[in-house]
Design a protein around this motif. Structure first.
Motif, short mmCIF file in Angstrom:
data_model
loop_
_atom_site.label_atom_id
_atom_site.label_comp_id
_atom_site.label_asym_id
_atom_site.label_seq_id
_atom_site.Cartn_x
_atom_site.Cartn_y
_atom_site.Cartn_z
N ALA A 80 0.82 -1.21 0.00
CA ALA A 80 0.00 0.00 0.00
C ALA A 80 0.86 1.26 0.00
O ALA A 80 0.40 2.33 -0.44
CB ALA A 80 -0.94 0.01 1.20
N LEU A 81 2.10 1.15 0.46
CA LEU A 81 2.99 2.31 0.48
C LEU A 81 3.33 2.77 -0.94
O LEU A 81 3.80 3.89 -1.14
CB LEU A 81 4.28 1.98 1.24
CG LEU A 81 4.11 1.69 2.74
CD1 LEU A 81 5.44 1.29 3.35
CD2 LEU A 81 3.54 2.91 3.44
N ALA A 82 3.08 1.93 -1.93
CA ALA A 82 3.31 2.30 -3.32
C ALA A 82 2.20 3.21 -3.84
O ALA A 82 2.35 3.82 -4.91
CB ALA A 82 3.43 1.06 -4.21
N GLY A 83 1.08 3.28 -3.11
CA GLY A 83 -0.02 4.15 -3.51
C GLY A 83 -0.81 3.65 -4.69
O GLY A 83 -1.47 4.42 -5.38
N ASN A 84 -0.78 2.34 -4.94
CA ASN A 84 -1.48 1.75 -6.09
C ASN A 84 -2.45 0.69 -5.56
O ASN A 84 -2.06 -0.43 -5.25
CB ASN A 84 -0.48 1.12 -7.05
CG ASN A 84 -1.13 0.64 -8.34
OD1 ASN A 84 -2.29 0.25 -8.36
ND2 ASN A 84 -0.37 0.65 -9.42
N GLN A 85 -3.73 1.04 -5.48
CA GLN A 85 -4.72 0.12 -4.93
C GLN A 85 -4.97 -1.07 -5.84
O GLN A 85 -5.32 -2.16 -5.37
CB GLN A 85 -6.04 0.86 -4.66
CG GLN A 85 -5.96 1.86 -3.51
CD GLN A 85 -5.51 1.19 -2.22
OE1 GLN A 85 -6.06 0.16 -1.80
NE2 GLN A 85 -4.50 1.77 -1.59
#
Length: 281
Positions: A211-216
């Motif tokens: 989730a830290l990648a910001g891509n759901q």
């Protein structure tokens, strides 16, 4: 590997159906869904109580316009969701064994619900590849091979490893430290020896990292692959092992990985990530 739909030689349709119903009863008895209030029952009780309360305070209620009831902020728990969660747990623990056929009505009776939410939950599992529809009988738990598990591990590694390595170079240490409770939760879950509890904690940790990648979309795809990798193999074996010691060892890889991420040690991160996915957890 999927097997044919016929039973063993000499097995009649009636015997197969009886066996399926017996298996369904065994599963349902362990994962009973709490009884739900009938639709509208809670509203009727609330209406009656509100009228009585208004009369007791001397408020005039006759002749007043009936206003639309505001939409409640919290809805009743989803019966389908509870059934789906129970069935997923039964898959991970092996209570739903590969090759078994379960009918929605029999499972519904054991869960204490109608057949509709059970059928809907089973349809969801069919979309995920956990079960397959058997016409006029119910749903068969898919039989999976070690090769399929290895393929899932490879796909997960192709998706997650590059993302984790990129995050290791860009995410500040304090954000990694914020995941410490989730890593420690995997250790506690593994120590309990319950594979279903560990499976939930394991997915929660991996999802939080990604989730830290910001891509759901990435998180959703990775979580589905992860869930599929946790289903039992042919013969009821657990993917990647399943003893308490094996679960604990896998969980400690989470804390070691987090330590390396906080320290910014990319060489250790790379080694730990590779080892973790080779273990297929």
């Amino acid at each position: 590997m999927k097997q044919g739909t016929q039973g063993s030689a000499g097995t009649t349709t009636g015997e197969a159906t009886a066996a399926a119903e017996a298996a369904a009863r065994a599963v349902g008895s362990r994962y009973r869904v709490p009884a739900q209030p009938a639709a509208g029952e809670a509203d009727r009780r609330r209406d009656a109580g509100g009228a009585a309360e208004g009369s007791a305070r001397g408020e005039h209620t006759h002749g007043e316009p009936v206003l639309p009831r505001p939409r409640p902020a919290v809805q009743r728990p989803s019966v389908r969701g509870q059934v789906l969660a129970a069935l997923r747990t039964a898959l991970v623990t092996g209570d739903l064994r590969p090759g078994e056929v379960h009918s929605a009505p029999v499972l519904a009776e054991r869960f204490g619900v109608s057949a509709t939410p059970v059928r809907e939950a089973m349809q969801q599992l069919a979309q995920e590849g956990a079960v397959e529809v058997v016409p006029n009988r119910g749903f068969r738990v898919v039989e999976r091979s070690a090769r399929e598990l290895a393929e899932l591990a490879e796909v997960r590694a192709l998706i997650e490893v590059p993302v984790m390595l990129r995050l290791a170079r860009t995410v500040p240490p304090e954000r990694w430290a914020g995941l410490r409770p989730l890593a420690e939760a995997t250790v506690r879950a593994a120590s309990s020896g319950c594979r279903a509890t560990y499976a939930e904690a394991d997915r929660a940790f991996h999802s939080a990292v990604l989730a830290l990648a910001g891509n759901q979309q990435l998180v959703g795809v990775a979580e589905e692959l992860h869930r599929r990798a946790q289903w039992p193999l042919v013969g009821g074996g657990a993917p990647g092992g399943g003893t308490r010691a094996e679960l604990v060892a896998d969980a400690h890889e989470h804390t070691a990985l987090l330590d390396a991420l906080v320290a910014g040690d990319l060489d250790v991160v790379r080694a730990l990530v590779g080892e973790h996915f080779n273990g297929a957890e």
